[in-house]
Design an enzyme around this catalytic site. Structure first.
Site, short mmCIF file in Angstrom:
data_model
loop_
_atom_site.label_atom_id
_atom_site.label_comp_id
_atom_site.label_asym_id
_atom_site.label_seq_id
_atom_site.Cartn_x
_atom_site.Cartn_y
_atom_site.Cartn_z
N GLU A 1 -24.23 46.94 -22.26
CA GLU A 1 -23.59 46.31 -21.09
C GLU A 1 -22.67 45.16 -21.50
OE1 GLU A 1 -26.94 46.95 -17.62
OE2 GLU A 1 -27.32 45.45 -19.16
N SER B 1 -37.19 42.18 -19.12
CA SER B 1 -37.04 41.32 -17.94
C SER B 1 -38.04 40.19 -18.01
CB SER B 1 -37.28 42.17 -16.70
OG SER B 1 -37.72 41.37 -15.64
N LYS C 1 -39.80 46.57 -18.21
CA LYS C 1 -38.38 46.83 -18.37
C LYS C 1 -37.89 46.98 -19.81
CE LYS C 1 -35.41 46.31 -15.19
NZ LYS C 1 -34.46 47.37 -14.88
N HIS D 1 -17.48 65.35 -13.51
CA HIS D 1 -17.77 64.58 -12.29
C HIS D 1 -19.19 64.03 -12.32
CE1 HIS D 1 -14.16 66.55 -10.54
NE2 HIS D 1 -14.61 67.60 -11.19
#
Ligand code: ARG
Length: 482
Positions: A288, A275, A281, A154
């Protein structure tokens, strides 16, 4: 002159031709189509349907087309597809004799054959990429048999495992992907050639011989089924969807585990982006993109199922629209395997943070309860309750569970040695005693690495044998008249 039309039909409209052509994706079967033609022509010659000079000339022309490559061809959409383009080119190269090549053959059995020829090579390439990746993962696992981390259920702290154990979880699931693909290979590597349009032919052809020349394992006997079934593509797409799911889950973990909040891994710079505004970043863009690209494979599976579900026998042009889904899925999966492989082998592992997380948040509570069962001879359900109470109290009072458990045990007139409690709470001990088949104990992981490695080499052998058979068949076809 258009070799296809001019008899029955007048010219096709340019925009209609562009709408209906498969030439935009026939590049995938260009080579397969040449070999399919070669096998057919050699068989026609052996059966006395073509004279030796005729067959020789055609094979010579086909070789030339193969060597010149698809880019040298006039990919005219009014010719429908690569089959007609190659035939037209052949006529240009060797003359009228080339018009005999299509004796006793249809584009329907031809395209079904081409797809299978190309797909079997793609399946082997995918298996090869997976085997390479799993080999590297196993090598990394060897270094991390003692690298403690927490395992989740979980997405909440569950029990201590090791990084090697997690990696073996990837290997274990992807091993099934390899097996699925190799199993599908059996149903891909079947010859439809000789089925003609749908009812074979009255010519004295030899289906067994073309099967053998093209190194297919067997025939698809029924000629209607042979030209119209695409379940070998459905099966492959299903396999790729499942494989894509497994890869996507890995990407998901890379993304989560590399956040500041987890901080247990760092994806290499070469697989990260930054970024345009936030200079600090480091984003996991590759993982992704992979997670998203893999969705298309699921879409392609559904598209293909839907195209096929309402077709009457035998060939329908709808079938042409199946193939781009297959090739796109294959490209995506091959690229993604390479990306996931690359990310995994360049990953930086933060062992300290892994262990810190494993040691916090009661990940050893199960072992503590198990210890009460063993040492105090109480039922597991009772022990579960006692430890649960201790965890609750420890959280509420902000105290170490080691101290709290003793108080709770006292309450129930139970007593446990300090050393025994400490051992139960020790993450390394936890992992060590979980030494059952497939468990995280370093010794067990070591054994599993060995057995996985052994099996990988067996798969590798199978893949190489199949590859060799294919390249032998190509060589034979190319050299038949030499
Ligand atoms: N381009 C076609 C395909 O990919 C080849 C078969 C064409 N057959 C036909 N009867 N029009 O399916």
């Amino acid at each position: 002159m258009n070799i296809l039309r001019g008899g029955r039909l007048s010219n096709i409209k340019e925009d209609v031709a562009r709408y209906t052509t498969s030439l935009n994706f026939d590049n995938y079967i260009f080579e397969a189509d040449i070999f399919c033609n070669m096998a057919h022509v050699i068989m026609l010659y052996e059966r006395g349907i073509l004279k030796k000079e005729e067959a020789e000339k055609i094979i010579f022309g086909l070789k030339k087309i193969l060597n010149n490559g698809i880019n040298s061809l006039n990919l005219d959409p009014t010719l429908d597809d690569i089959h007609m383009v190659i035939e037209s080119e052949l006529i240009k190269l060797v003359g009228e004799i080339a018009k005999k090549m299509h004796t006793g053959k249809s584009r329907n059995d031809q395209v079904a054959t081409d797809l299978r020829l190309k797909l079997r090579e793609e399946i082997l390439e995918i298996c090869g990429l997976l085997i390479d990746m799993l080999r590297d993962i196993l090598n990394i696992a060897k270094e991390h048999k003692e690298t403690i981390m927490v395992g989740y259920t979980h997405l909440q702290h569950a029990q201590p495992i090791t990084y090697a154990h997690l990696l073996l979880n990837y290997v274990s699931s992807i091993e099934r992907d390899i097996n699925r693909l190799l199993d599908t290979y059996k149903r891909v590597n079947l010859s439809p050639l000789g089925s003609g349009a749908l009812a074979t032919t009255g010519f004295n052809i030899d289906r067994e011989r073309t099967k053998e020349l093209l190194a297919f394992d067997a025939l698809i006997e029924n000629s209607i089924d042979a030209v119209s079934s695409r379940d070998f593509i459905l099966e492959t797409l299903s396999n790729l969807s499942i494989l894509g799911t497994n890869l996507s889950k890995i990407c998901e973990e890379l993304i989560i585990f590399s956040t500041y909040e987890f901080g247990i891994i760092e994806i290499a710079d070469e697989y990260s982006s930054t970024s345009s505004i936030m200079p600090q970043k480091k984003n996991p863009d590759v993982a992704e993109i992979a997670r998203a690209k893999l969705c298309k494979i699921n879409g392609n599976l559904i598209t293909t199922l839907t195209i096929l579900k309402a077709l009457p026998n035998a060939y329908n042009r709808d079938l042409q629209e199946v193939t781009p889904n297959l090739w796109e899925s294959i490209e995506i999966i091959k690229d993604t395997i390479k990306m996931v492989h690359g990310m995994l082998i360049t990953l930086k592992i933060n062992k300290e943070r892994m262990e810190e997380l494993a040691k916090s948040n009661y990940s050893t509570a199960t072992e503590l309860a198990d210890t009460l069962v063993r040492e105090l001879n109480i039922p597991f359900r009772t022990a579960h309750n006692i430890v649960g109470e201790a965890v609750k109290k420890s959280i509420e009072e902000g105290r170490d569970i080691k101290d709290v458990i003793k108080e709770i045990l006292n309450k129930y007139n139970l007593k446990l040695d300090d050393k025994v409690i400490e051992k139960a709470l020790d993450v390394h001990e936890n992992v060590k005693v979980r030494d059952k088949i497939g468990g995280p104990s370093p010794k067990e992981v070591e054994k599993r690495i060995l057995s996985f490695s052994k099996r990988l080499e067996e798969y590798n052998k199978i893949v190489n044998e199949k590859r060799n058979k294919i390249s032998e068949s190509k060589k034979k076809l190319l050299n038949y008249f030499e």
